[in-house]
Design an enzyme around this catalytic site. Structure first.
Site, mmCIF file in Angstrom:
data_model
loop_
_atom_site.group_PDB
_atom_site.id
_atom_site.type_symbol
_atom_site.label_atom_id
_atom_site.label_comp_id
_atom_site.label_asym_id
_atom_site.label_seq_id
_atom_site.Cartn_x
_atom_site.Cartn_y
_atom_site.Cartn_z
ATOM 1 N N SER A 164 5.655 -11.210 2.698
ATOM 2 C CA SER A 164 6.443 -10.795 3.664
ATOM 3 C C SER A 164 5.440 -10.151 4.952
ATOM 4 O O SER A 164 4.570 -10.700 5.301
ATOM 5 C CB SER A 164 7.479 -9.857 3.155
ATOM 6 O OG SER A 164 8.475 -9.383 4.142
ATOM 7 N N ASP A 188 6.496 -16.402 2.410
ATOM 8 C CA ASP A 188 7.458 -15.937 3.424
ATOM 9 C C ASP A 188 7.333 -14.765 4.547
ATOM 10 O O ASP A 188 7.774 -13.799 4.249
ATOM 11 C CB ASP A 188 8.872 -15.448 2.732
ATOM 12 C CG ASP A 188 10.190 -16.037 3.372
ATOM 13 O OD1 ASP A 188 10.016 -17.126 4.154
ATOM 14 O OD2 ASP A 188 11.144 -15.149 3.481
ATOM 15 N N HIS A 258 14.601 -14.386 0.883
ATOM 16 C CA HIS A 258 13.247 -13.612 0.908
ATOM 17 C C HIS A 258 12.610 -13.548 -0.363
ATOM 18 O O HIS A 258 11.560 -13.866 -0.519
ATOM 19 C CB HIS A 258 13.591 -12.428 1.788
ATOM 20 C CG HIS A 258 12.263 -12.048 2.457
ATOM 21 N ND1 HIS A 258 11.552 -12.770 2.967
ATOM 22 C CD2 HIS A 258 11.696 -10.910 2.339
ATOM 23 C CE1 HIS A 258 10.392 -12.156 3.849
ATOM 24 N NE2 HIS A 258 10.626 -10.897 3.244
#
Length: 444
Positions: A164, A188, A258
């Site tokens: 992330s 991601d 996510h």
């Protein structure tokens, strides 16, 4: 774990405790910083800790001093080093995946695994503050890597795995080192505040000698677009199967897509998932069966998600930025088995419908639904489909096929097939099987 013994001396009960890690060492373990919501409400100031794990201590971290690390006997600079960089921590708690990822990396390969613990900085209810700290944390980690270089470590043997917001932090480190880091993996990469950013403001292919990226939540917390030498798009890169579709599911509605990137990566590292992806311009084209060729790659197979995608590096650098797509199930082992389906229709009149294909092996049955859009069937026309099955049946003895027109009411039509041929894409040892001159009644 604490191993304690009680001693009675001079009428007093003393408790002497010695720290002992899970790996049996006599020294106490250094653990990831554990904060709580009060820290997040008040805000945290950046402080970076580096925790070392190896095959000798896969469950007991050793904190490294930023400059005096050569004194740590387990830190062998002749080995490759993988840095694990977490992202935004709005609750302050350690990532639930951190221990498992470290174990899989440390036990599977002879590596130095260094967890970059910047929880003091990432733990802020103010996301803007955490984003601002990524540059400072990257500067800190860059200094550590340069100190490793001075002691003889090779930049080319270093791999940064960023999750992330940590993916962009890893990219900043790579940019600071002029793109000479061996590899960066972005799981991601964060989208908020990075959408529309220039390459020097986010992760991009120039940040390392090889950059691989996995996308699972591009329509929310993830970043849209392509940002590596190879970008994997699970189920198109946005909505993941099994994740809630309504806000009534609570927290899971916001984070499930996510977080799926880490679950897929862990499964691939554990070698319980074989997630092969196909180069294509879009997920729609992939589902239409237009992108099922992998001859351009060496080895001559489609790239596979995970640590070993590095073996396709030379082909990917030659081909340029490459997008690859794959579909998954809702749970482990996530893999779907892909079949290329080629049909030749014979019916005189144009028909539309969706296709359901079943494979039978004894009493076991698995079904693929090609229902992402209505398909067109007309006379003497070849149609290619991608059929994705959730179960792998090794000995198929029967195929059944039905076509649904999608009408609530209406007549049943006959569709004649001159041939239908199914080719297993991930099982080259199995021969394609064909059926000739088949008549099918559609369902209204």
């Amino acid at each position: 774990m604490l191993a304690c013994r009680r001693l009675a001396a001079l009428g007093l009960l003393l408790v002497l405790c010695q720290g002992r890690g899970e790996d049996g060492g006599a020294d106490s373990c250094d653990n990831f910083t554990d904060l709580n919501l009060s820290h997040c409400f008040l805000g945290t100031n950046l402080y970076v800790r580096l925790l070392l794990y190896t095959r000798a201590n896969p469950a007991c971290g050793r904190e490294l001093h930023h400059r005096r690390f050569p004194s740590e006997p387990l830190f062998d600079l002749s080995r490759p080093t993988a840095f694990v960089v977490h992202g935004y921590r709005p609750t302050g708690a350690p990532p639930v995946w951190i221990d498992r990822l470290v174990r899989l990396l440390a036990e599977g390969r002879d590596l130095n695994v260094v967890v970059v613990d910047w929880n003091r900085g990432a733990a802020n209810l103010n996301y803007l503050a955490a984003v601002a700290y990524t540059r400072e944390a990257a500067h800190n980690l860059t200094g550590f890597i340069r100190a490793m270089q001075e002691e003889g470590a090779s930049l080319g043997s270093m791999h940064l795995i960023g999750v992330s917001l940590g993916a962009h932090l890893a990219g900043f480190v790579g940019a600071n080192l002029k793109g000479k880091v061996g590899r960066i993996t972005g799981l991601d990469p964060a989208g908020p505040l990075f959408t529309g950013a220039t390459p020097d403001e986010r992760l991009d292919p120039s940040d390392a000698m090889f950059v691989d990226v996995l996308h699972t939540d591009m329509d929310s917390f993830g970043l849209r677009g392509a940002h590596g030498h190879i970008d994997f798009y699970a189920n198109g890169g946005a909505d993941q199967p099994g994740c809630p579709k309504t806000i009534f599911a609570g927290k899971s509605y916001f984070v499930c897509d996510h977080q799926r990137s880490m679950l897929l990566y862990l499964c691939a590292l554990n070698r319980t998932c074989t997630l092969r992806a196909y180069p294509c311009a879009s997920y729609a084209d992939f589902l239409d069966g237009r992108c099922l060729q992998c001859e351009a790659f060496k080895p001559a197979s489609c790239p596979q998600l995970g640590y070993d995608v590095i073996q396709w590096r030379e082909s990917l650098l030659r081909l340029g930025q490459t997008k690859v797509f794959f579909s998954t199930t809702a749970s482990q082992p996530y893999r779907k088995l892909n079949y290329r389906v080629d049909m030749v229709t014979w019916n005189q009149y144009l028909r539309w419908g969706v296709v359901y294909i079943r494979l039978h092996s004894g009493r076991n049955v698995t079904e693929a639904r090609v229902d992402h859009k209505l398909l067109r069937f007309e006379q003497f026309t070849s149609t290619r489909l991608l059929a994705q099955f959730e179960e792998d049946l090794p000995h198929v003895h029967k195929i059944s096929l039905r076509i649904n027109t999608g009408n609530v009411i209406g007549p049943r039509y006959k569709i004649r097939l001159l041939q239908i041929r199914l080719t297993p894409l991930e099982r080259p040892e199995r021969f394609p099987f064909s059926v000739y001159r088949l008549w099918i009644w559609t369902l209204p």
